[in-house]
Design a protein around this motif. Structure first.
Motif, PDB file in Angstrom:
ATOM      1  N   TYR B 458     -42.216  13.615 -35.170  1.00 28.49           N
ATOM      2  CA  TYR B 458     -41.236  14.611 -35.585  1.00 28.49           C
ATOM      3  C   TYR B 458     -40.750  15.418 -34.397  1.00 28.49           C
ATOM      4  O   TYR B 458     -39.543  15.613 -34.203  1.00 28.49           O
ATOM      5  N   SER B 459     -41.711  15.860 -33.566  1.00 25.00           N
ATOM      6  CA  SER B 459     -41.353  16.710 -32.429  1.00 25.00           C
ATOM      7  C   SER B 459     -40.423  15.980 -31.479  1.00 25.00           C
ATOM      8  O   SER B 459     -39.421  16.533 -31.021  1.00 25.00           O
ATOM      9  N   VAL B 460     -40.784  14.747 -31.167  1.00 29.91           N
ATOM     10  CA  VAL B 460     -39.989  14.059 -30.161  1.00 29.91           C
ATOM     11  C   VAL B 460     -38.585  13.804 -30.694  1.00 29.91           C
ATOM     12  O   VAL B 460     -37.594  13.930 -29.973  1.00 29.91           O
ATOM     13  N   ARG B 461     -38.479  13.531 -31.982  1.00 30.07           N
ATOM     14  CA  ARG B 461     -37.147  13.302 -32.519  1.00 30.07           C
ATOM     15  C   ARG B 461     -36.332  14.591 -32.548  1.00 30.07           C
ATOM     16  O   ARG B 461     -35.168  14.620 -32.161  1.00 30.07           O
ATOM     17  N   ALA B 462     -37.013  15.658 -32.941  1.00 30.33           N
ATOM     18  CA  ALA B 462     -36.297  16.934 -32.987  1.00 30.33           C
ATOM     19  C   ALA B 462     -35.867  17.359 -31.582  1.00 30.33           C
ATOM     20  O   ALA B 462     -34.749  17.846 -31.379  1.00 30.33           O
ATOM     21  N   LEU B 463     -36.745  17.151 -30.645  1.00 34.45           N
ATOM     22  CA  LEU B 463     -36.411  17.532 -29.273  1.00 34.45           C
ATOM     23  C   LEU B 463     -35.263  16.685 -28.754  1.00 34.45           C
ATOM     24  O   LEU B 463     -34.378  17.163 -28.049  1.00 34.45           O
ATOM     25  N   TYR B 464     -35.308  15.407 -29.099  1.00 35.39           N
ATOM     26  CA  TYR B 464     -34.254  14.520 -28.640  1.00 35.39           C
ATOM     27  C   TYR B 464     -32.909  14.992 -29.178  1.00 35.39           C
ATOM     28  O   TYR B 464     -31.910  15.063 -28.470  1.00 35.39           O
ATOM     29  N   ARG B 465     -32.931  15.390 -30.457  1.00 39.44           N
ATOM     30  CA  ARG B 465     -31.715  15.863 -31.080  1.00 39.44           C
ATOM     31  C   ARG B 465     -31.224  17.136 -30.389  1.00 39.44           C
ATOM     32  O   ARG B 465     -30.050  17.281 -30.066  1.00 39.44           O
ATOM     33  N   ALA B 466     -32.161  18.057 -30.157  1.00 38.45           N
ATOM     34  CA  ALA B 466     -31.775  19.312 -29.516  1.00 38.45           C
ATOM     35  C   ALA B 466     -31.271  19.058 -28.100  1.00 38.45           C
ATOM     36  O   ALA B 466     -30.341  19.708 -27.624  1.00 38.45           O
ATOM     37  N   PHE B 467     -31.881  18.088 -27.468  1.00 41.38           N
ATOM     38  CA  PHE B 467     -31.489  17.761 -26.096  1.00 41.38           C
ATOM     39  C   PHE B 467     -30.031  17.319 -26.051  1.00 41.38           C
ATOM     40  O   PHE B 467     -29.310  17.603 -25.097  1.00 41.38           O
ATOM     41  N   GLN B 468     -29.595  16.624 -27.077  1.00 48.78           N
ATOM     42  CA  GLN B 468     -28.209  16.150 -27.095  1.00 48.78           C
ATOM     43  C   GLN B 468     -27.219  17.302 -27.112  1.00 48.78           C
ATOM     44  O   GLN B 468     -26.128  17.198 -26.574  1.00 48.78           O
ATOM     45  N   THR B 469     -27.625  18.412 -27.747  1.00 45.13           N
ATOM     46  CA  THR B 469     -26.666  19.512 -27.883  1.00 45.13           C
ATOM     47  C   THR B 469     -26.878  20.614 -26.857  1.00 45.13           C
ATOM     48  O   THR B 469     -25.947  21.301 -26.503  1.00 45.13           O
ATOM     49  N   SER B 470     -28.090  20.809 -26.402  1.00 40.23           N
ATOM     50  CA  SER B 470     -28.353  21.965 -25.536  1.00 40.23           C
ATOM     51  C   SER B 470     -28.965  21.539 -24.209  1.00 40.23           C
ATOM     52  O   SER B 470     -29.966  22.084 -23.779  1.00 40.23           O
ATOM     53  N   ALA B 471     -28.363  20.569 -23.575  1.00 43.90           N
ATOM     54  CA  ALA B 471     -28.966  20.034 -22.356  1.00 43.90           C
ATOM     55  C   ALA B 471     -28.929  21.027 -21.207  1.00 43.90           C
ATOM     56  O   ALA B 471     -29.535  20.801 -20.165  1.00 43.90           O
ATOM     57  N   GLU B 472     -28.231  22.145 -21.392  1.00 48.63           N
ATOM     58  CA  GLU B 472     -28.164  23.083 -20.288  1.00 48.63           C
ATOM     59  C   GLU B 472     -29.372  24.021 -20.262  1.00 48.63           C
ATOM     60  O   GLU B 472     -29.534  24.776 -19.321  1.00 48.63           O
ATOM     61  N   GLN B 473     -30.194  23.964 -21.284  1.00 49.02           N
ATOM     62  CA  GLN B 473     -31.373  24.838 -21.319  1.00 49.02           C
ATOM     63  C   GLN B 473     -32.532  24.135 -20.626  1.00 49.02           C
ATOM     64  O   GLN B 473     -33.136  23.224 -21.178  1.00 49.02           O
ATOM     65  N   GLU B 474     -32.820  24.611 -19.466  1.00 48.28           N
ATOM     66  CA  GLU B 474     -33.778  23.921 -18.604  1.00 48.28           C
ATOM     67  C   GLU B 474     -35.128  23.657 -19.287  1.00 48.28           C
ATOM     68  O   GLU B 474     -35.647  22.556 -19.248  1.00 48.28           O
ATOM     69  N   THR B 475     -35.677  24.688 -19.885  1.00 50.22           N
ATOM     70  CA  THR B 475     -37.022  24.488 -20.427  1.00 50.22           C
ATOM     71  C   THR B 475     -37.013  23.529 -21.610  1.00 50.22           C
ATOM     72  O   THR B 475     -37.951  22.770 -21.806  1.00 50.22           O
ATOM     73  N   LEU B 476     -35.942  23.557 -22.381  1.00 45.47           N
ATOM     74  CA  LEU B 476     -35.831  22.603 -23.485  1.00 45.47           C
ATOM     75  C   LEU B 476     -35.858  21.185 -22.935  1.00 45.47           C
ATOM     76  O   LEU B 476     -36.558  20.311 -23.439  1.00 45.47           O
ATOM     77  N   VAL B 477     -35.090  20.979 -21.866  1.00 42.71           N
ATOM     78  CA  VAL B 477     -35.040  19.658 -21.265  1.00 42.71           C
ATOM     79  C   VAL B 477     -36.436  19.234 -20.818  1.00 42.71           C
ATOM     80  O   VAL B 477     -36.861  18.106 -21.035  1.00 42.71           O
TER      81      VAL B 477
END
Lengths: 171, 903
Positions: B458-477
């Protein structure tokens, strides 16, 4: 407003010693040493605030209460448990006394304070002592200041009359 | 005349300074002026002394040094006239501070002036003393001040009272002398004296419990009466402010009553009525009235419980909160913060309004409200409150985001009811304000994800999704990259799909499919497979490496993630190799080095790669914080700054195989146990450090590093301390043939892995490079020991032939002989052994991996055990033997503790 050299900021900061913190009680003394820095930083914080915002800022663990009168900003640094609204009232109290003393019609003028910074201090010393309010009557403060000013005038007159006598005697 | 001589008037000097256009000009003016003043001082000029001091004060206010004028102050104070004294004392207060020794000299002048016949001179001395008094001066002059508390003129009495405050603050021992005179001040009628007297009593109560008792007993009633008189007093023009007679006196009275009533029911009772009267009667349309109400609420909240009054007070605060004046709202928030300890329920009622204040346009109010919300949160309301705060995070300005993020993160960590909620909230924060998140916060998130084995997918999928939209947030990446590296297979294979999840819709190239899949939405799991392909995951990592504004940490993490994916996604491994190779030319040493190392692993060490890139074991939450705080010697020794920021980043993934060794319990399910990594895991998972590893818990990764070092660095004196030791060792294999020990270690690892031995003997030989163990050595061994049956079951017997190398008592050579007692042939025979920390173990390759049936042959395998506590502790060993009978896995385990004592 732009003139941060205005002594009033200094006066107010320097005057506030209501602290229970360190037993040396010397942070204000330190303030004086770094007051230029204080004024720049604090001045920046305060001047950046819009007109309708509240008059209190947290600054380096202290609370600063400021009030603006035309181009003049008066600020006081207070303890966390002091009554902020009362401090505003004290500032207003002081300004009213200054007003009355310098005799300007509506508000104290910046130049009055700069050229008579020592007098502003004398008045403050009658109003606050050890960081606490000592007199709630404007009239009493004005009376005390007037009495002391007249003492100075008498001394000056005496001095000049003496020097006149000496001058005449040595002629 | 020189315009800057001491002859210039103060006014002229100020004018000259004000007309300066630049700072340099101003400095020049001040320098000249100071020079003139110095000259006057050295000539002992008397006429202009006061003028010079006034100038010095102005110069001092501009921030220039004026210490040379300090003695002038003393001279002026010592002179007889009032004008000189006046300016002298002002100079004393401005130019000197209590730490300066010059101040000692003034004590005597002060003493004389306190006894002066002119009351204004007494006033000056009291004022100066009150502002600068030191402890010594307080002791010396306390009797004078005490006497002046009874002076005939009230203006001196009030100054003396405030001066006493300073004295008792400096020397609390002196407090008892002031109790009686202070109490008599409370009976005064003069407002100035009354105000200062009350203030003195308040401060006396703070420093002396004796004073508190005294005033509580003797003065409470009197004070209540004074307050009553004040509240009911007719219009008094001298003290009137906005229709209220002397609000300053009101406030001070309330403040003293607060201290007297606190913790004393009788005193509290006594003041109930008047507090109620003040709280209801004072008009709240002017600042002065509000100041009194505010103080009154504070007093009601502090004194002993009276339900009715509390309700009144909370209502006043509620009114304050909805006031339009920001000042009033600010103090309301301030008071609610104090009230929360008294009556949390009542404060909770105003939650909605307080939340609104978090969104105020005024930074001071926002900050106060946020502090208050932080205190309001508990287990029951954490979800809605966090939701509000996170929603506001989007709208808040940059400046406030930092504070807000920190608070949200801390709340979420503190009160999170379940892991999935925690992960969700953190993800929202990271996508919204990832750049404001502190390192420890996203490190903690990784630890939590790692611990929630059912939420990995679940986490990796959610993160992947968030990564697609908010790639400018360093820590998220970073977190996304880490998770993709670790759980990339789950991203693609859709493992552990939760009901609440939505399918991922990404990747422009797949848009057609996505619309097709949209109609098939019923079967979520099926559609997901279409969407994220292995190459999408690699895409994400490639993006984060190549993005120009990714920082080094992120890039390095992405590199490691790629290495990990190379074994999880065999189909992409060529592409991954290319991406890794591109970094070979990176200007950043760290990236370049890793890229070369990883490339070596990909190209030359296929056999151990899967072991190296095993999934990390569960990170221990308890040790996480401690480890972060104290034990970073490993990363300190690495030269680049990045490693230091990255206890969870570069360091860990690189050390992943290391950590794998420790995995005692967690990842039972994943990965078939044929790989070398699992082998290692099994090997060492048995019982590594008896002291610190209760079965079923995962062990701190730090210890794991040690174990690995023990295991791999036999004989090398300074073991590689880098946290990325695994890759270091690999690189040393490449270019440093001297490290025989390391090679031996690896050799034994690889050779034991059955698929390594069978599938790729060539690279292994490459690795060993002639350093393989020579059987001849055994013949030269020292004193022989009787062979012992180390392990025996109904199907298998293991015998140890023990010998010692001459001149090396610590090392024991053991030859294990396995005999099959059953009628079946054992295939894929694998022997594993583990030893406690004080031992070091080398396993040489076994003679075969097939054990003939019924004792018709045997397998031999040599090992070398080095006992670092030789003579103190004897050998002990855990063993595990795995083999297959007719393709069915069999596992036998046991402990060997019957070694001869002196090994």
């Amino acid at each position: 407003m732009k003139d941060l050299n205005c002594p009033n900021i200094n006066i107010e900061i320097a005057a506030q010693q209501r602290q229970q913190k360190s037993e040396s009680g010397s942070w204000l003394r330190c303030f004086r040493r770094i007051q230029i820095f204080v004024i720049r930083e604090l001045g920046g914080v305060i001047l950046n605030r819009g007109p309708k915002l509240c008059n209190f800022v947290d600054w380096r663990g202290f609370k600063v209460v400021y009030k603006r009168y035309a181009s003049l900003y008066f600020c006081m640094c207070i303890d966390q448990d002091d009554n902020e609204l009362e401090v505003l009232e004290i500032i207003h109290h002081y300004v009213e006394i200054l007003d009355r003393y310098f005799g300007s019609v509506s508000e104290v003028c910046e130049l009055d304070l700069i050229f008579n910074f020592h007098k502003a201090y004398y008045i403050l010393d009658e109003l606050l002592l050890a960081g606490e309010l000592q007199e709630s009557s404007k009239k009493t403060v004005a009376r005390l200041i007037a009495a002391q000013d007249s003492l100075v005038e008498t001394a000056k007159e005496q001095a000049s009359s003496i020097s006149n006598i000496i001058a005449q005697a040595t002629k | 005349m020189n315009p800057f001589s001491s002859g210039t008037r103060l006014r002229d000097m100020i004018r000259a300074i004000r007309s300066c256009k630049t700072a340099a000009e101003e400095r020049a003016v001040v320098r000249k002026e100071c020079a003139a003043i110095r000259a006057a001082i050295s000539e002992n000029d008397q006429d202009y002394r006061h003028r010079n001091l006034a100038k010095l004060m102005f110069i001092h206010m501009l921030g220039y040094p004026t210490h040379f004028g300090q003695m002038e102050c003393l001279k002026l104070i010592a002179s007889s006239g009032f004008p000189e004294k006046r300016i002298g004392y002002l100079g004393l207060m401005l130019l000197l501070d209590e730490r300066q020794e010059v101040l000692m000299l003034v004590t005597n002048s002060l003493k004389q002036d306190l006894n002066h016949s002119n009351q204004y001179i007494i006033g000056l001395a009291l004022c100066a003393l009150g502002n600068i008094c030191s402890a010594e001066m307080a002791r010396d002059l306390a009797p004078e001040v005490e006497r002046l508390l009874q002076f005939r003129d009230p203006n001196i009495r009030k100054k003396a009272a405030l001066c006493s405050i300073r004295i008792i603050k400096k020397v609390p021992d002196l407090a008892e002398n002031f109790i009686n005179p202070a109490a008599s001040l409370l009976r005064e009628k003069h407002h100035g004296v009354l105000i200062t007297g009350i203030q003195l009593c308040t401060d006396l109560c703070k420093v002396s419990s004796e004073a508190l008792e005294y005033f509580r007993e003797k003065c409470t009633e009197g004070l209540v009466k004074t307050l009553k008189d004040m509240a009911n007093s007719p219009y008094a023009p001298e003290y009137d402010i906005a229709g209220i007679t002397d609000p300053f006196l009101h406030i001070r009275l309330l403040k003293l009553l607060r201290i007297l009533g606190q913790g004393d029911a009788d005193a509290s009772d006594c003041m109930n009525d008047i507090l109620a009267q003040v709280a209801t009667k004072i008009e709240s349309n002017k600042n002065a009235g509000n100041a009194i109400l505010y103080e009154c609420v504070g007093t009601i909240m502090s004194i002993e419980d009276n339900g009715g009054l509390r309700v009144l007070a909370i209502n006043i605060l509620g009114r304050f909160l909805s006031n339009r004046d920001n000042n009033i709202r600010y103090v309301a928030l301030n008071m609610l913060m104090k009230a929360i300890t008294v009556d949390a329920q009542a404060v909770q009622r105003h939650r909605a309004t307080i939340l609104e204040c978090v969104k105020d346009s005024d930074a001071s109010i926002r900050k106060k409200a946020l502090d208050l919300v932080y205190l309001l949160v508990n287990e029951s309301n954490v979800k809605p409150l966090t939701k509000e705060l996170i929603e506001y995070l989007e709208a808040s300005d940059q400046e406030f985001k930092g504070v807000l993020t920190a608070k949200i993160c801390s709340l979420v960590e503190k009160f999170s009811p379940e892991k999935i909620w925690y992960i969700d909230q953190m993800l929202k924060v990271l996508s919204e304000a990832g750049n404001f998140v502190k390192d420890e916060v996203w490190h903690a998130l990784i630890v939590v994800i790692s611990n929630a084995s059912d939420l990995h997918g679940y986490s990796v999928r959610a993160l992947y999704r968030a990564f697609q939209t908010s790639a400018e947030q360093e820590t998220l990446v970073r977190v996304a990259v880490w998770c993709i590296g670790e759980y990339g297979d789950m991203l693609v294979n859709n493992v552990g799909m939760l009901d609440i999840e939505e399918p991922i819709t990404v990747s422009a190239s797949l848009s057609i499919e996505s619309s097709v899949a949209g109609s098939l939405l019923g079967s979520l799991s099926a559609s997901l497979k279409i969407f994220v392909t292995e190459s999408d995951a690699v895409d994400a990592l490639e993006v984060s490496i190549k993005r120009h504004n990714s920082d080094l940490t992120t890039k390095a993490m992405a590199l490691i993630a790629l290495l990990k994916l190379s074994s999880r996604f065999p189909s992409c491994s060529e592409r991954i190799k290319d991406i890794i190779l591109q970094n070979k030319r990176s200007f950043v040493l760290e990236l370049q080095q890793r890229s070369i190392e990883f490339n070596c692993i990909l190209q030359k060490h296929q056999n151990i790669r899967s072991a190296l890139v095993e999934r990390m074991p569960v990170l221990d939450e308890a040790t996480f914080s401690g480890r972060r705080a104290g034990s970073l010697p490993t990363s300190v020794s690495t030269s680049t700054g990045t490693a230091r920021n990255l206890p969870n980043g570069i360091a860990k993934p690189a050390a992943a195989p290391v950590a794998d060794l420790l995995d005692l319990s967690s990842d039972d399910a994943p990965a078939p146990s044929s790989s070398g990594g699992d082998f290692l895991q099994d090997l060492l998972g048995v019982d590594l450090s008896p002291a610190s590893a209760p079965p079923g818990t995962s062990q701190p990764p730090k210890a794991g590093t040690d174990v690995l070092l023990d295991l791999l660095s036999i004989g090398t004196s300074p073991p590689a301390q880098s946290s990325s030791s695994a890759s270091n060792i690999l690189s040393s294999i490449q270019d440093d043939k001297a490290s025989l020990a390391n090679l031996n270690g690896l050799a034994s690892l690889t050779s034991l892995s059955p698929n390594a031995t069978s599938a790729s003997p060539a690279p292994m030989m490459d690795l060993l490079d002639g350093f393989g163990p020579s059987p001849q050595r055994k013949e030269e061994n020292g004193p022989a020991y009787p062979s012992l049956v180390a392990y025996e079951s109904s199907t298998l017997r293991m015998t140890f032939n023990i010998s010692k190398q001459p001149g090396n008592p610590q090392t024991t050579l053991i030859q294990a002989i396995f005999t099959n007692l059953s009628p079946n042939v054992y295939n894929d025979f694998l022997f594993q052994a583990a030893v406690p920390k004080f031992l070091q173990l080398h396993l040489d390759p076994a003679s075969s991996n097939t054990l003939p049936a019924s004792g018709n042959g045997s397998i031999t395998q040599s090992m070398k055990v080095t006992n670092s506590q030789h003579g103190k502790k004897s050998l002990v060993m855990r063993i595990r033997i795995a083999y297959k009978i007719n393709n069915k896995d069999v596992l036998e385990e046991g402990q060997v503790s019957n070694f001869p004592r002196d090994l």
